[in-house]
Write an enzyme that holds these catalytic residues in place. Structure first.
Site, PDB file in Angstrom:
ATOM      1  N   ASP A  44      27.657 122.931  24.215  1.00 54.45           N
ATOM      2  CA  ASP A  44      28.233 122.901  25.565  1.00 54.45           C
ATOM      3  C   ASP A  44      29.418 123.867  25.660  1.00 54.45           C
ATOM      4  O   ASP A  44      30.004 124.045  26.728  1.00 54.45           O
ATOM      5  CB  ASP A  44      28.616 121.475  25.998  1.00 54.45           C
ATOM      6  CG  ASP A  44      29.651 120.835  25.094  1.00 54.45           C
ATOM      7  OD1 ASP A  44      30.084 121.472  24.121  1.00 54.45           O
ATOM      8  OD2 ASP A  44      30.037 119.674  25.373  1.00 54.45           O
ATOM      9  N   ASP A  83      23.216 120.146  22.626  1.00 60.47           N
ATOM     10  CA  ASP A  83      24.433 119.336  22.773  1.00 60.47           C
ATOM     11  C   ASP A  83      24.257 118.359  23.933  1.00 60.47           C
ATOM     12  O   ASP A  83      23.743 118.737  24.996  1.00 60.47           O
ATOM     13  CB  ASP A  83      25.602 120.282  23.121  1.00 60.47           C
ATOM     14  CG  ASP A  83      26.822 120.010  22.274  1.00 60.47           C
ATOM     15  OD1 ASP A  83      26.874 118.970  21.592  1.00 60.47           O
ATOM     16  OD2 ASP A  83      27.739 120.857  22.298  1.00 60.47           O
ATOM     17  N   LYS A 113      22.984 116.903  19.419  1.00 65.39           N
ATOM     18  CA  LYS A 113      24.337 116.714  18.862  1.00 65.39           C
ATOM     19  C   LYS A 113      25.156 115.876  19.838  1.00 65.39           C
ATOM     20  O   LYS A 113      25.080 116.072  21.060  1.00 65.39           O
ATOM     21  CB  LYS A 113      25.040 118.052  18.616  1.00 65.39           C
ATOM     22  CG  LYS A 113      26.477 117.844  18.077  1.00 65.39           C
ATOM     23  CD  LYS A 113      27.122 119.125  17.623  1.00 65.39           C
ATOM     24  CE  LYS A 113      27.724 119.958  18.722  1.00 65.39           C
ATOM     25  NZ  LYS A 113      28.827 119.302  19.484  1.00 65.39           N
ATOM     26  N   GLU A 115      29.128 114.152  20.395  1.00 72.88           N
ATOM     27  CA  GLU A 115      30.521 113.960  19.976  1.00 72.88           C
ATOM     28  C   GLU A 115      30.743 112.458  19.798  1.00 72.88           C
ATOM     29  O   GLU A 115      30.472 111.681  20.736  1.00 72.88           O
ATOM     30  CB  GLU A 115      31.476 114.576  20.999  1.00 72.88           C
ATOM     31  CG  GLU A 115      31.334 116.086  21.044  1.00 72.88           C
ATOM     32  CD  GLU A 115      32.425 116.797  21.830  1.00 72.88           C
ATOM     33  OE1 GLU A 115      33.446 116.171  22.167  1.00 72.88           O
ATOM     34  OE2 GLU A 115      32.241 117.998  22.098  1.00 72.88           O
ATOM     35  N   GLU A 178      34.915 119.232  13.202  1.00 69.30           N
ATOM     36  CA  GLU A 178      35.664 120.301  13.866  1.00 69.30           C
ATOM     37  C   GLU A 178      37.164 120.135  13.605  1.00 69.30           C
ATOM     38  O   GLU A 178      37.741 119.062  13.848  1.00 69.30           O
ATOM     39  CB  GLU A 178      35.379 120.288  15.378  1.00 69.30           C
ATOM     40  CG  GLU A 178      36.123 121.404  16.115  1.00 69.30           C
ATOM     41  CD  GLU A 178      35.529 121.770  17.459  1.00 69.30           C
ATOM     42  OE1 GLU A 178      34.447 121.252  17.813  1.00 69.30           O
ATOM     43  OE2 GLU A 178      36.154 122.586  18.163  1.00 69.30           O
TER      44      GLU A 178
HETATM   45  O1  KIV Z   1      29.702 123.327  21.798  1.00 73.11           O
HETATM   46  C1  KIV Z   1      29.724 123.897  20.702  1.00 73.11           C
HETATM   47  O2  KIV Z   1      29.424 125.080  20.569  1.00 73.11           O
HETATM   48  C2  KIV Z   1      30.121 123.101  19.550  1.00 73.11           C
HETATM   49  C3  KIV Z   1      30.353 123.817  18.262  1.00 73.11           C
HETATM   50  C4  KIV Z   1      31.529 124.671  18.362  1.00 73.11           C
HETATM   51  C5  KIV Z   1      30.395 122.892  17.110  1.00 73.11           C
HETATM   52  O3  KIV Z   1      30.274 121.919  19.661  1.00 73.11           O
END
Ligand code: KIV
Length: 255
Positions: A44, A83, A113, A115, A178
């Site tokens: 994202d 994401d 992915k 968070e 991160e």
């Molecule tokens: O959104 C993204 O690109 C990320 C990475 C930087 C890990 O979450």
């Protein structure tokens, strides 16, 4: 190169470091894939590096689906991970399952992915149980930037270890860390069986991820944790200026 989620997770046992990059469009995803990168994240971060927004919060599920479908079509070998946009994983589990399912069904990606912290343990377990491979993301969480106040190093060892162990227990196939202090990142990487993928978390993680625009010199400024491998800013600027000059002076097109 990893072609499946289990192959990706198994790289840790071989001792080889895992490479990940972000991509958001067809031509760059093709190149990232051709370069032999293990997995592509459609992050994202596209809110900032593609849409020019201040942070990742405005990115929508439909935008993630749009970009992930393009990247998944471009990638022949690399895994493609989508994401889950803000406030992903904080809906009811039914709502989160619906969003993850949309990402998987409509894009052909391999996993999602999210968070997370220890608070999403049950949420991750439910997604995994439904067949959605989850790459957890701990440490600095850009989707919580308004709560964090700034992008800063995360150094509370016990909380970070608790989060890492919880997401592993829940069945995540890997964990992005991160801006985690590098000694803590080392300790977590040694403790976990699943691979840790660092960004701004030092050299001891099992793999690394960076934002493509940062390594290509296209994001305006290279963050401290990134390394610039090419300066596409000046290459593209030079090409555009040369074209403008040719047009203005009548040198293009030629007779
Ligand atoms: O959104 C993204 O690109 C990320 C990475 C930087 C890990 O979450």
């Amino acid at each position: 190169m990893a072609r499946t989620i289990p192959e990706f997770t198994a790289i840790k046992k071989t001792g080889r470091k895992i490479s990940m990059l972000t991509a958001y469009d067809f031509p760059t995803a093709r190149l990232v894939d051709e370069a032999g990168i293990d997995a592509i994240l459609v992050g994202d971060s596209l809110g900032m590096v593609v849409q020019g927004k201040a942070n990742t919060l405005p990115v929508t599920l439909e935008e993630m689906i749009y970009h992930t479908e393009i990247v998944a079509r471009a990638s022949r070998n690399a895994l493609v991970i989508a994401d889950l946009p803000f406030p992903g994983g904080h809906d009811s589990w039914v709502g989160t399952l619906r969003d993850c399912t949309q990402l998987m069904k409509r894009t052909n990606c391999h996993g999602v992915k999210m968070e997370t912290s220890f608070q999403q343990e049950e949420m991750i377990a439910r997604m995994v149980e439904a067949g959605i491979p989850i790459l957890a993301h701990i440490g600095l969480l850009p989707q919580k930037i308004q709560t964090f106040g700034k992008y800063s190093m995360q150094r509370v060892r016990d909380e970070l270890m608790r989060d890492a162990l919880a997401v592993q227990k829940a069945g995540a196939f890997g964990v992005v860390m991160e801006c985690v202090d590098h000694e803590i990142a080392r300790e977590i990487s040694l403790e976990l069986e699943i691979p840790t993928i660092g960004i701004g978390s030092g050299p001891y993680c099992d793999g690394q991820i960076l934002v493509l625009q940062d390594i290509l010199g296209l994001s305006g400024r290279t963050p401290k944790h990134a390394k610039q491998y090419a300066n596409l800013h000046s290459l593209i600027l030079g090409a555009c200026e040369a074209y403008r000059k040719d047009v203005e002076e009548g040198n293009f097109p030629e007779k």
